[in-house]
Design a protein around this motif. Structure first.
Motif, mmCIF file in Angstrom:
data_model
loop_
_atom_site.group_PDB
_atom_site.id
_atom_site.type_symbol
_atom_site.label_atom_id
_atom_site.label_comp_id
_atom_site.label_asym_id
_atom_site.label_seq_id
_atom_site.Cartn_x
_atom_site.Cartn_y
_atom_site.Cartn_z
ATOM 1 N N LEU A 114 58.583 33.834 37.239
ATOM 2 C CA LEU A 114 57.930 34.731 38.203
ATOM 3 C C LEU A 114 58.735 35.985 38.519
ATOM 4 O O LEU A 114 58.488 36.649 39.528
ATOM 5 C CB LEU A 114 57.583 33.989 39.506
ATOM 6 N N GLN A 115 59.709 36.307 37.664
ATOM 7 C CA GLN A 115 60.350 37.612 37.825
ATOM 8 C C GLN A 115 59.373 38.730 37.458
ATOM 9 O O GLN A 115 59.506 39.852 37.938
ATOM 10 C CB GLN A 115 61.611 37.695 36.958
ATOM 11 N N ASP A 116 58.423 38.405 36.601
ATOM 12 C CA ASP A 116 57.333 39.323 36.292
ATOM 13 C C ASP A 116 56.153 38.940 37.189
ATOM 14 O O ASP A 116 55.516 37.908 36.970
ATOM 15 C CB ASP A 116 56.920 39.205 34.816
ATOM 16 N N PRO A 117 55.843 39.725 38.226
ATOM 17 C CA PRO A 117 54.832 39.336 39.208
ATOM 18 C C PRO A 117 53.412 39.424 38.658
ATOM 19 O O PRO A 117 53.031 40.429 38.051
ATOM 20 C CB PRO A 117 55.043 40.338 40.350
ATOM 21 N N PRO A 118 52.595 38.375 38.854
ATOM 22 C CA PRO A 118 51.196 38.401 38.388
ATOM 23 C C PRO A 118 50.380 39.536 39.015
ATOM 24 O O PRO A 118 49.378 39.958 38.438
ATOM 25 C CB PRO A 118 50.655 37.035 38.827
ATOM 26 N N GLU A 119 50.813 40.021 40.165
ATOM 27 C CA GLU A 119 50.071 41.080 40.846
ATOM 28 C C GLU A 119 49.989 42.369 40.037
ATOM 29 O O GLU A 119 49.158 43.243 40.308
ATOM 30 C CB GLU A 119 50.713 41.383 42.207
ATOM 31 N N VAL A 120 50.853 42.485 39.022
ATOM 32 C CA VAL A 120 50.847 43.685 38.184
ATOM 33 C C VAL A 120 49.759 43.610 37.110
ATOM 34 O O VAL A 120 49.314 44.634 36.583
ATOM 35 C CB VAL A 120 52.241 43.875 37.533
ATOM 36 N N ILE A 121 49.316 42.393 36.787
ATOM 37 C CA ILE A 121 48.366 42.212 35.688
ATOM 38 C C ILE A 121 47.062 42.983 35.888
ATOM 39 O O ILE A 121 46.565 43.606 34.931
ATOM 40 C CB ILE A 121 48.099 40.709 35.451
ATOM 41 N N PRO A 122 46.447 43.001 37.091
ATOM 42 C CA PRO A 122 45.213 43.780 37.246
ATOM 43 C C PRO A 122 45.380 45.259 36.913
ATOM 44 O O PRO A 122 44.462 45.883 36.357
ATOM 45 C CB PRO A 122 44.864 43.588 38.726
ATOM 46 N N GLU A 123 46.534 45.820 37.232
ATOM 47 C CA GLU A 123 46.783 47.219 36.889
ATOM 48 C C GLU A 123 46.868 47.388 35.378
ATOM 49 O O GLU A 123 46.392 48.396 34.828
ATOM 50 C CB GLU A 123 48.078 47.699 37.554
ATOM 51 N N MET A 124 47.482 46.404 34.699
ATOM 52 C CA MET A 124 47.525 46.438 33.236
ATOM 53 C C MET A 124 46.114 46.360 32.653
ATOM 54 O O MET A 124 45.764 47.081 31.711
ATOM 55 C CB MET A 124 48.379 45.284 32.710
#
Length: 320
Positions: free
Chosen positions: A97-107
């Motif tokens: 979880l160092q890469d936050p899932p919250e960024v995925i929608p922006e991707m």
């Protein structure tokens, strides 16, 4: 919109935090309009990581597991995940979880705007030592200067790729892949999203200094021939300097033959050994390719049902 997003998560001894990762990701995907599959690739874990994942699979059919027969490494775990992912787009992220899932929608939004690849660009890194931050920053900048590809600075493997990009990556055959370099090499339309890299939720880093150095060597020897050119230069410099130095000493008459000889010999030997080491790194990569061994071996898969019956567990030979 009935699009499938595959999320690939390499796992190696993540027992302490894997359940939190699963819970966080399931909570995330339940709130999204797209369909998701979570593909965990167990890279030969010695703890209970796989058992925890299997337990969660009983409650959610969107969780899938690929298990290696032993530890083959983070980059090959990503490579294996790409072989099994069937999504219209594929997201690669760490299992801590160092890469936050919250960024995925922006991707995903960038993907819908027409980009084939959307990579996460780190603006801040929590929970890492000053030394690690410095060496990582230095590596990216040195790599950018000497490599044959224009890999973006301060990016890891956290990224989204559409189906055609993934299909091209699956055609690459490197025995020791440097995935983020490969993604840059294939081209296509790429862009970035900025994000704040979080501290690990639990456990210890799986990239100590030795593995960081190994990854850096793999990256440089995959995408740059300049170290070979440096080896040639280093071989010439001591010879030329030795000739001029010896000529000067002989002309001036102020010299000790033994001391001059030993100095030149040691200096030349050191640089030649360095050159041999650089050449050895490249020859080692050639040997790996010539051996044509499987890049990894999958001992079992779970959650893929019928579609995996045609996939041989040794499918990752160089022709794939």
């Amino acid at each position: 919109m009935d699009q499938l997003i595959s999320i690939i998560l390499p796992v190696f001894n993540e027992e302490a935090g894997i359940q939190s990762t699963i819970d966080t990701l399931l909570n995330y995907v339940e709130q999204q309009k797209e369909r998701y599959e979570l593909i965990f690739v167990d890279d030969g874990s010695k703890d209970n990581s796989a058992k925890i994942i299997e337990k969660s699979m009983q409650l959610n059919e969107n969780i899938k597991l690929v298990r290696f027969s032993r530890n083959f490494g983070h980059q090959l775990a990503i490579t294996a995940g790409l072989q099994y992912a069937t999504g219209d787009a594929v997201v690669v992220m760490d299992a801590d979880l160092q890469d936050p899932p919250e960024v995925i929608p922006e991707m995903i939004q960038k993907w819908h705007e027409g980009y084939d690849i959307v990579y996460g660009k780190r603006i801040k890194r929590d929970g890492e030592t000053v030394f690690k931050k410095f060496t990582a920053s230095a590596f990216y900048r040195i790599f950018k200067k000497i490599s044959t590809i224009d890999m973006p600075l301060d990016t890891g493997d956290f990224r989204l790729m559409n189906r055609r990009a993934v299909d091209q990556l699956r055609k690459l055959h490197e025995q020791d892949p440097f995935v983020r370099g490969q993604v840059t090499w294939i081209g296509f339309k790429q862009t970035s999203v900025m994000y704040h890299r979080q501290e690990r939720i639990a456990g210890e880093t799986k990239y100590p200094l030795t593995k960081m150095i190994s990854l850096a060597i793999d990256g440089i020897t995959s995408f740059s021939m300049k170290p070979l050119q440096l080896a040639n230069i280093f071989s010439i410099v001591p010879i030329v300097s030795g000739i001029f130095s010896l000529g000067y000493l002989l002309a001036s008459g102020s010299y000790s033959l033994a001391s001059v000889g030993v100095t030149i010999l040691l200096f030349t030997l050191g640089l030649l050994l360095l050159s041999i080491g650089i050449l050895g790194s490249y020859l080692g990569r050639v040997l790996d390719q010539v051996n044509n061994r499987p890049r990894f071996i999958v001992s079992e898969t779970k959650g893929f049902q019928e579609r995996n019956k045609g996939i041989h567990h040794l499918h990752a030979r160089s022709q794939n």
